[in-house]
Write an enzyme that holds these catalytic residues in place. Structure first.
Site, mmCIF file in Angstrom:
data_model
loop_
_atom_site.group_PDB
_atom_site.id
_atom_site.type_symbol
_atom_site.label_atom_id
_atom_site.label_comp_id
_atom_site.label_asym_id
_atom_site.label_seq_id
_atom_site.Cartn_x
_atom_site.Cartn_y
_atom_site.Cartn_z
ATOM 1 N N GLY A 113 -122.608 -30.055 87.023
ATOM 2 C CA GLY A 113 -123.884 -29.719 85.986
ATOM 3 C C GLY A 113 -124.948 -29.983 86.738
ATOM 4 O O GLY A 113 -125.209 -29.292 85.944
ATOM 5 N N THR B 65 -116.867 -47.102 100.852
ATOM 6 C CA THR B 65 -116.312 -46.743 101.701
ATOM 7 C C THR B 65 -117.117 -46.390 102.768
ATOM 8 O O THR B 65 -116.817 -46.879 103.832
ATOM 9 C CB THR B 65 -115.111 -46.003 102.234
ATOM 10 O OG1 THR B 65 -115.653 -44.605 101.563
ATOM 11 C CG2 THR B 65 -113.770 -45.764 101.192
ATOM 12 N N THR C 130 -110.714 -34.788 111.448
ATOM 13 C CA THR C 130 -112.037 -34.660 112.464
ATOM 14 C C THR C 130 -111.936 -36.072 112.778
ATOM 15 O O THR C 130 -111.468 -36.887 112.149
ATOM 16 C CB THR C 130 -113.214 -33.959 111.306
ATOM 17 O OG1 THR C 130 -112.392 -32.867 110.348
ATOM 18 C CG2 THR C 130 -114.626 -33.940 111.818
ATOM 19 N N ALA D 78 -116.629 -30.584 99.632
ATOM 20 C CA ALA D 78 -115.543 -30.824 100.877
ATOM 21 C C ALA D 78 -114.070 -31.221 100.304
ATOM 22 O O ALA D 78 -113.486 -31.794 99.676
ATOM 23 C CB ALA D 78 -115.866 -32.218 101.522
ATOM 24 N N PHE E 244 -118.803 -41.010 107.010
ATOM 25 C CA PHE E 244 -118.137 -40.397 108.411
ATOM 26 C C PHE E 244 -118.809 -39.016 108.577
ATOM 27 O O PHE E 244 -120.193 -38.931 108.878
ATOM 28 C CB PHE E 244 -117.142 -40.256 109.388
ATOM 29 C CG PHE E 244 -116.385 -39.364 110.018
ATOM 30 C CD1 PHE E 244 -117.540 -39.580 111.723
ATOM 31 C CD2 PHE E 244 -115.521 -38.746 110.270
ATOM 32 C CE1 PHE E 244 -116.672 -38.741 112.069
ATOM 33 C CE2 PHE E 244 -115.354 -38.164 110.928
ATOM 34 C CZ PHE E 244 -115.951 -38.045 112.466
ATOM 35 N N ARG F 143 -106.456 -44.507 110.024
ATOM 36 C CA ARG F 143 -106.574 -43.048 110.746
ATOM 37 C C ARG F 143 -106.814 -42.950 112.227
ATOM 38 O O ARG F 143 -106.711 -44.186 112.998
ATOM 39 C CB ARG F 143 -107.884 -41.869 110.972
ATOM 40 C CG ARG F 143 -107.811 -41.811 108.903
ATOM 41 C CD ARG F 143 -109.408 -40.190 108.765
ATOM 42 N NE ARG F 143 -110.182 -41.266 108.632
ATOM 43 C CZ ARG F 143 -111.385 -41.229 107.968
ATOM 44 N NH1 ARG F 143 -111.788 -39.265 107.615
ATOM 45 N NH2 ARG F 143 -112.671 -41.995 108.362
ATOM 46 N N TYR G 78 -105.019 -38.268 96.440
ATOM 47 C CA TYR G 78 -106.100 -37.913 97.283
ATOM 48 C C TYR G 78 -105.753 -35.974 97.135
ATOM 49 O O TYR G 78 -106.593 -35.252 96.124
ATOM 50 C CB TYR G 78 -106.193 -38.210 98.400
ATOM 51 C CG TYR G 78 -107.269 -37.422 99.525
ATOM 52 C CD1 TYR G 78 -108.274 -37.855 99.273
ATOM 53 C CD2 TYR G 78 -106.654 -36.446 100.630
ATOM 54 C CE1 TYR G 78 -108.839 -37.750 99.777
ATOM 55 C CE2 TYR G 78 -107.697 -35.909 101.609
ATOM 56 C CZ TYR G 78 -109.149 -36.044 101.056
ATOM 57 O OH TYR G 78 -110.070 -36.220 101.872
ATOM 58 N N ASN H 238 -121.868 -44.507 96.551
ATOM 59 C CA ASN H 238 -121.901 -45.833 96.088
ATOM 60 C C ASN H 238 -121.279 -47.300 97.448
ATOM 61 O O ASN H 238 -121.090 -48.731 96.727
ATOM 62 C CB ASN H 238 -120.852 -45.594 94.997
ATOM 63 C CG ASN H 238 -118.985 -45.441 95.290
ATOM 64 O OD1 ASN H 238 -119.197 -45.457 96.496
ATOM 65 N ND2 ASN H 238 -118.326 -45.543 94.713
HETATM 66 N N1 UDP Z 1 -100.448 -42.295 112.922
HETATM 67 C C1 UDP Z 1 -99.681 -43.197 113.574
HETATM 68 N N2 UDP Z 1 -100.391 -44.770 114.070
HETATM 69 C C2 UDP Z 1 -101.487 -45.043 114.116
HETATM 70 C C3 UDP Z 1 -102.047 -44.538 112.605
HETATM 71 C C4 UDP Z 1 -101.428 -43.111 112.475
HETATM 72 O O1 UDP Z 1 -98.984 -42.567 114.022
HETATM 73 O O2 UDP Z 1 -101.742 -46.196 114.003
HETATM 74 C C5 UDP Z 1 -99.973 -40.938 112.385
HETATM 75 C C6 UDP Z 1 -100.251 -41.198 110.933
HETATM 76 O O3 UDP Z 1 -98.370 -41.328 110.580
HETATM 77 C C7 UDP Z 1 -99.767 -38.995 111.228
HETATM 78 C C8 UDP Z 1 -101.000 -39.408 111.603
HETATM 79 O O4 UDP Z 1 -101.328 -40.267 113.134
HETATM 80 O O5 UDP Z 1 -98.733 -38.587 110.798
HETATM 81 C C9 UDP Z 1 -102.262 -38.902 112.092
HETATM 82 O O6 UDP Z 1 -102.434 -40.001 110.870
HETATM 83 P P1 UDP Z 1 -103.880 -39.936 109.931
HETATM 84 O O7 UDP Z 1 -104.544 -41.080 109.091
HETATM 85 O O8 UDP Z 1 -105.062 -39.714 111.298
HETATM 86 O O9 UDP Z 1 -104.390 -38.728 109.734
HETATM 87 P P2 UDP Z 1 -103.169 -37.702 108.207
HETATM 88 O O10 UDP Z 1 -102.085 -38.367 107.952
HETATM 89 O O11 UDP Z 1 -104.359 -37.994 106.967
HETATM 90 O O12 UDP Z 1 -103.098 -36.543 108.955
#
Ligand code: UDP
Length: 325
Positions: A103, A36, A176, A115, A12, A187, A146, A33
């Site tokens: 390197g 994802t 983002t 990043a 992305f 996400r 992570y 690679n």
């Molecule tokens: N989340 C949610 N429902 C979903 C997916 C994510 O409520 O279907 C919530 C998740 O628990 C988190 C927030 O949305 O509190 C952001 O999640 P994301 O995975 O996008 O990123 P991160 O947690 O790494 O910020």
């Protein structure tokens, strides 16, 4: 013509960075690679004379022939669902991958930007998060693979900077969103949009009181671009400080999409941060940068993008089955 290597090029963020540097007149080498990443994200660049693609895993020795001016290291799984599925690769790309690229940068006398992420702050006890905050991270929790890989990445990068005098930049990226996000990566933006488009209820994890701050991709790319050409070697936050609870966010998506769906609640995944919002004072001062795209405007663009996907693509659901573990 300046030459830049972008790792994670089919992802992305990586693919949008490839677009930007091609537009700016660079010779771009994209590397991925494809664990994802998706070649569809950069297929439009393949016919260009000044774009090359290397299918390579950066956790093994990275060879690039000839000169190289810049490296952007953006290879890594970046969603909780991905790094839970492929935890070892996540650790390796942040550690061994970063080592190989540092390197390479040293060998080529190239400037490298890596990043990093707001996850280095873990479940933060300081709000909003400024760069001086050390974080509250569980090394052995589900996100540890992570978070700790990225913390090691920062440490290694600063060591190359201090010990070898390498020109390094570290961006701490906050949530983002934008076109080319994967609908099934778990996400929250693609999850909610996919649910709205499929006519399903929106799944909020926990009570939805946790907060996030969402930055539109074009703003993110601009911030990264400015950071690369700045003279600032310390970690720098880039993100949008406009904060929302996830519950409000779900309601915003329902309003935007005009769907009849309800919000339903599911268990909160372990170590899910309760709050997150960048302090961008430094980015404002050092880069003269701040986000320009309003969430309503950005979400509309992303919704139109998801609407343009085929029914098969839309049917791919997220499989976030670790939520109650
Ligand atoms: N989340 C949610 N429902 C979903 C997916 C994510 O409520 O279907 C919530 C998740 O628990 C988190 C927030 O949305 O509190 C952001 O999640 P994301 O995975 O996008 O990123 P991160 O947690 O790494 O910020």
């Amino acid at each position: 013509m300046k030459k830049i290597l972008i790792t994670g090029a089919a992802g992305f963020l990586g693919s949008h960075l490839c677009d930007r540097f091609v537009e700016e007149g660079y010779h771009v080498i994209g590397m991925d690679n494809l664990i994802t990443g998706d070649l569809k994200n950069i297929a439009h660049l393949f016919p260009l004379e000044h774009f090359e693609f290397y299918h390579h895993d950066v956790t093994t020795f990275v060879h690039v022939p000839g000169n190289l001016d810049y490296i952007l290291h953006f290879a890594s799984p970046a969603s909780p669902i991905d790094y839970l599925k492929i935890p070892i690769q996540t650790l390796k790309v942040g550690s061994l991958g970063t080592l190989n690229l540092l390197g390479l940068a040293k060998e080529k006398k190239a400037r490298i930007l890596v990043a990093s992420t707001s996850e280095v702050y873990g479940d933060p006890l300081v709000h909003p998060q400024n760069e001086e905050y050390y974080g509250n991270v569980s090394p052995v929790g589900p996100r540890g693979v992570y978070d700790e890989a990225k913390r090691f990445m920062e440490s290694l990068t600063m060591a190359y900077h201090r010990f070898h005098g390498l020109e390094t930049r570290i961006v701490r990226i906050f949530n983002t969103y934008g076109p080319r996000m994967r609908l099934n990566d778990g996400r929250v933006v693609p999850a909610f949009m996919g649910q709205a488009l499929r006519g399903e209820d929106l799944t909020v994890f926990g009570d939805g009181s946790q907060t996030r701050s969402f930055c539109y991709i074009d703003d993110m790319v601009e911030g990264i671009y400015r950071l690369l050409f700045s003279e600032y070697p310390e970690p720098l936050n880039i993100g949008n400080p406009k904060e929302t609870t996830i519950k409000e966010f779900a309601e915003e998506i329902i309003a935007l999409t005009g769907t009849e769906q309800k919000v339903i609640y599911k268990p909160l995944p372990k170590d899910d941060p309760t709050q997150r919002k960048p302090d961008i004072t430094k980015a404002r001062e050092i880069l003269g940068w701040e986000p320009k795209v309003d969430r309503s405007e950005g979400l509309k663009i992303v919704y139109d993008y998801f609407k343009s996907l085929t029914p098969e693509e839309l049917q791919k659901k997220e499989h976030r089955d670790f939520s109650s573990k």
